[in-house]
Design an enzyme around this catalytic site. Structure first.
Site, PDB file in Angstrom:
ATOM      1  N   ILE A 161     -23.782 -20.784  11.793  1.00 34.17           N
ATOM      2  CA  ILE A 161     -24.214 -21.999  11.011  1.00 34.17           C
ATOM      3  C   ILE A 161     -23.221 -23.134  11.307  1.00 34.17           C
ATOM      4  CG2 ILE A 161     -25.546 -20.571   9.564  1.00 34.17           C
ATOM      5  CD1 ILE A 161     -23.462 -20.556   7.390  1.00 34.17           C
ATOM      6  N   ASP A 162     -23.646 -24.244  10.866  1.00 27.86           N
ATOM      7  CA  ASP A 162     -22.779 -25.526  11.032  1.00 27.86           C
ATOM      8  C   ASP A 162     -21.550 -25.228  10.138  1.00 27.86           C
ATOM      9  OD1 ASP A 162     -24.549 -26.698  12.491  1.00 27.86           O
ATOM     10  OD2 ASP A 162     -25.438 -27.954  10.771  1.00 27.86           O
ATOM     11  N   LYS A 163     -20.454 -25.967  10.673  1.00 28.31           N
ATOM     12  CA  LYS A 163     -19.058 -26.080  10.021  1.00 28.31           C
ATOM     13  C   LYS A 163     -19.441 -26.397   8.625  1.00 28.31           C
ATOM     14  CE  LYS A 163     -14.881 -28.684   9.654  1.00 28.31           C
ATOM     15  NZ  LYS A 163     -14.012 -29.928  10.407  1.00 28.31           N
ATOM     16  N   THR A 165     -22.095 -26.220   6.797  1.00 29.18           N
ATOM     17  CA  THR A 165     -23.078 -25.587   5.661  1.00 29.18           C
ATOM     18  C   THR A 165     -22.406 -24.270   5.282  1.00 29.18           C
ATOM     19  OG1 THR A 165     -24.684 -26.417   7.438  1.00 29.18           O
ATOM     20  CG2 THR A 165     -25.286 -24.342   6.084  1.00 29.18           C
ATOM     21  N   ARG A 264     -31.406 -29.881   9.375  1.00 29.99           N
ATOM     22  CA  ARG A 264     -31.063 -31.480   9.082  1.00 29.99           C
ATOM     23  C   ARG A 264     -31.874 -32.522  10.034  1.00 29.99           C
ATOM     24  NH1 ARG A 264     -24.909 -30.798  10.871  1.00 29.99           N
ATOM     25  NH2 ARG A 264     -24.694 -32.613  10.079  1.00 29.99           N
TER      26      ARG A 264
END
Length: 353
Positions: A161-163, A165, A264
């Site tokens: 998962i994104d940094k 998030t 997003r």
């Protein structure tokens, strides 16, 4: 001779994914002589070694006609071989680091980690240490000194998962668990629900976004939605409104696919970028009034939640060993909970302003 279906698309680095394994399908030619499958694959997969291929076969990452086989299986004409492979380019060796981990659940096969916002998942360009995987490597090696990056590649990472998030991730502790989870993520049977705060009053109470996600045509560090399916890879996001605050909306997003920045990008495509998403236009006032008091309120909200407001709340899948469905549910991260409560109070007071 072997034929890879959609090989150019699958081997392309143009589009990445939150799911870190991909699947290759090889159709064996009608004139193929009987040959051990490990030798066959070594000859046809770039940079493959006999040892790596045999480990993949033993771990269940190679299927023939939808069945697991052993390394001495001899391929036959018209066999269909499926190979699951880690699509990440292996970079520097993972250096174990004593990084605090919020371990939500653990057994002999899996770890569920509640990742805080701001923590990069794995080493890459500009982030060679201090990542979640560096911390996982340290933690696992304290428990078992024999575990290495070779025996458990990237220390069981099967998705990311994104940094910025927050929320739940699953990691595998054995090669069999890697195989099971990689297949489930690829087959889109893993249940993932995210909570997002987005700009605007989402018109529909629930709906589905179907639009390919791929690199932006001009800005290569960004991703974009392609509803005509002419570029990128298929992506499906289901959303449901949980609460409305007039200028922003709290939604639950459920992923059917796992493309990079999918939620997003899809919410921006709908005209509702994530609150404080500085990559996709959510770090400014998108909806609301022109009054200075409102601008100050929004700035205070940005300060309270200084990242895009997205949390991976729930995660469900079939356990690699027991084969039973397991489901994990986390509380919202403190910064998101705080900014949501601030909007609730603002909406209650607004008619009196």
């Amino acid at each position: 001779m072997a034929e890879f279906e959609d090989q150019d698309e699958q081997l392309s680095n143009e589009e990445t994914s939150d799911e870190l394994y991909e699947r290759f399908t090889i159709k064996v030619d009608k004139g193929q002589e009987p040959l051990r499958i490990d030798k066959f694959l070594v000859a046809r997969i770039e940079n493959a070694t006999r040892n790596k291929v045999q480990k993949s076969i033993d771990s269940g990452l190679v299927m023939v006609n939808n069945k697991q086989v052993s390394s001495n299986y001899k391929i036959k004409p018209t066999d269909e071989i499926i190979v699951y492979s880690n699509k990440e380019v292996q970079g520097e060796e993972i250096v174990p680091e004593n990084i605090p981990l919020n371990i939500f659940y653990e057994d002999d096969d899996i770890m569920i980690i509640n990742k805080p916002a701001g923590l990069v998942v794995h080493p890459g360009s500009g982030n060679y240490n201090g990542t979640l995987i560096n911390g996982v490597a340290y933690y696992l090696q304290q428990k078992n000194k024999d575990i290495t990056e070779e025996t458990l590649p990237r220390f069981g990472l099967v998705h990311r998962i994104d940094k910025n998030t927050s929320g739940l991730m699953v990691l595998a502790k054995t090669e069999i668990a890697v195989s099971s989870l990689a297949k489930q993520f690829f087959d889109h049977t893993v249940k993932r629900h995210y909570i997002a705060l987005v700009w605007g009053d989402v018109e529909q109470d629930e709906g589905t976004v179907i639009a390919h996600v791929g690199r932006h045509q001009r800005f290569r560090k960004l991703f974009d939605a392609y509803p005509e399916g002419d570029y990128g890879k298929d992506a499906i996001t289901h959303f449901k409104v949980l609460e409305r605050f007039g200028y922003v909306t709290l939604v639950q997003c459920s992923l059917e696919t796992g493309r990079t920045h999918q939620i997003r990008v899809h919410m921006q495509h709908l005209g509702h970028p994530l609150f404080n998403d500085d990559t996709y236009g959510g770090d400014r006032i998108v909806k609301g009034t022109v009054f200075t008091k409102y601008k100050q309120f929004v700035d205070n909200c940005f300060a309270l939640c200084p990242r895009h407001a997205l949390h991976a709340k729930t995660l469900g899948f079939k356990h690699p060993t027991s084969k039973e469905e397991v489901f994990f549910n986390s509380d919202l991260a403190d910064d998101m909970q705080a900014v949501i409560e601030k909007w609730r109070k603002y909406v209650r007071k607004e008619p009196n302003n």
